[in-house]
Design an enzyme around this catalytic site. Sequence first.
Site, short mmCIF file in Angstrom:
data_model
loop_
_atom_site.label_atom_id
_atom_site.label_comp_id
_atom_site.label_asym_id
_atom_site.label_seq_id
_atom_site.Cartn_x
_atom_site.Cartn_y
_atom_site.Cartn_z
CG PHE A 1 -1.65 -1.32 1.43
CD1 PHE A 1 -2.28 -1.98 0.40
CD2 PHE A 1 -1.63 -1.90 2.68
CE1 PHE A 1 -2.90 -3.21 0.61
CE2 PHE A 1 -2.25 -3.13 2.91
CZ PHE A 1 -2.88 -3.78 1.86
CB CYS A 2 2.25 3.56 -1.53
SG CYS A 2 2.17 3.17 -3.29
CB ALA A 3 2.33 2.56 3.89
#
Length: 471
Positions: A375-377
């Site tokens: 999740f781009c995290a």
Amino acid sequence: MSVSTAAVDQSVCAPLPVLGADVTVPLVTGGYVTYAALDYAASAPALQRVWDDVAAYAPYYGSVHRGAGYLSQLSTDLFENSRVTVAEFLGCRADDQVVFTRSTTDSLNLLAAVLPADCEVFVFETEHHASLLPWRDARVTYLDAPRTPDQAVATLERALADRSPHGPALVCVTGASNVTGELWPVKELAAAAHAHGARIVLDAAQLAPHHPVDIAELDVDWVAFSGHKLYAPFGSGVLAGRADWLVDAEPYLAGGGASRKVARRTDGGVDVEWHTTAARHEAGSPNVIGVYSIAAACKALTEAGFDRLVDREQRLVTRVREGLAEVPEVKVLSLFGDDAPRVGVISFVVEGWNSSHFAAALSAEYGIGVRDGLFCAHPLVRTLLGSEPQDPGECGAPEAGPGERSEVGVPPAEGWGRSLNAIRVSFGAGTPDEHIERFLGAVRELVSKGARWTYRTEEGRCVPDRGAAQV
């Protein structure tokens, strides 16, 4: 000319009409089903109201700030009135600027480009990459993931107090996690930042679509968010807040629109006088459609009664969490614990399942769109999963190499090991109850009975194997 459409009926707190609500998709097992869009945290569908407003304006489209004709003047007024609408939606202070950008990522990169010399940036490892990565030309202190809101405030206070030299500083923090949906103590973090002579920017990409945001009440210096998460997917974003750093810095992009006067010098060069308004950082022909769509979304949410939308979403959050809790194999990811307030963003893993395989089955067999991955995290998800930085986190089934099949007909074996990525379900103002119930039913069925189809990894994605014999 007026291009606004009728106000939303407030008599019933029902899902807001969204574009694509009646779209049907094929199931790999045969037949069609209405698509259940449960990936709002990535991009929310356009509100029907937004689409109608944009369609009403489209025939009158003209250049902004660059023409004497009627359509150009109309478009310029629409563009600048949209700035006022966004400022009102965010509760901006009288001297705040509203700069239109392409996205949250663009907004935070703009802010990174205007930092004063020797500014130190403080950011928690829990942030989305849009908040974690733009500060390449600054000194950055990365803070460990807190496990309570109070710990977040205490961690920030210690870091700010210990900084040396005690120069300009900026704190970047999310309002709501794009992984767990948990609300962060923004007002308390802002107070801590200001007490130590620092400023703070709020990444409201996941907060603004789900919860009212008031810059003055929260006492943050800037807010950044994206239209495509606020039911206005037409390529625009916002950076709103204090003007001084924006005015003191060179334009984010150099070109027409940002310049007020350009003149040749006697030595052959050019002198440029830049705007001191928001236009300073809006070089080029602006995306008036995208800007107007954001303003239309702000109006639609306000007129629908944001508090009532929040109440309905919280009912859906409770239903999803209770439904997932009924499945022992499901583990919901959380930083602050079960009682933490949150928006409609929930990530989880399923014991014995690769998350990409599970998400692919939800899509192919039930017509449900969720997201799988990190999740781009990446640092946050790895922390929540207990994985190591060197562990792979790509999508696709790890037990099946390219072109190889994963197991079908029964749940995958427990020996697959710990999850290396997760599944995220997210929803909002346009989500009908039926989509939530279908999702929960599909989770229960997949866990108890397994997938009905064979899946394979193809170009990094877990996809149905349409050439294999099925059970």
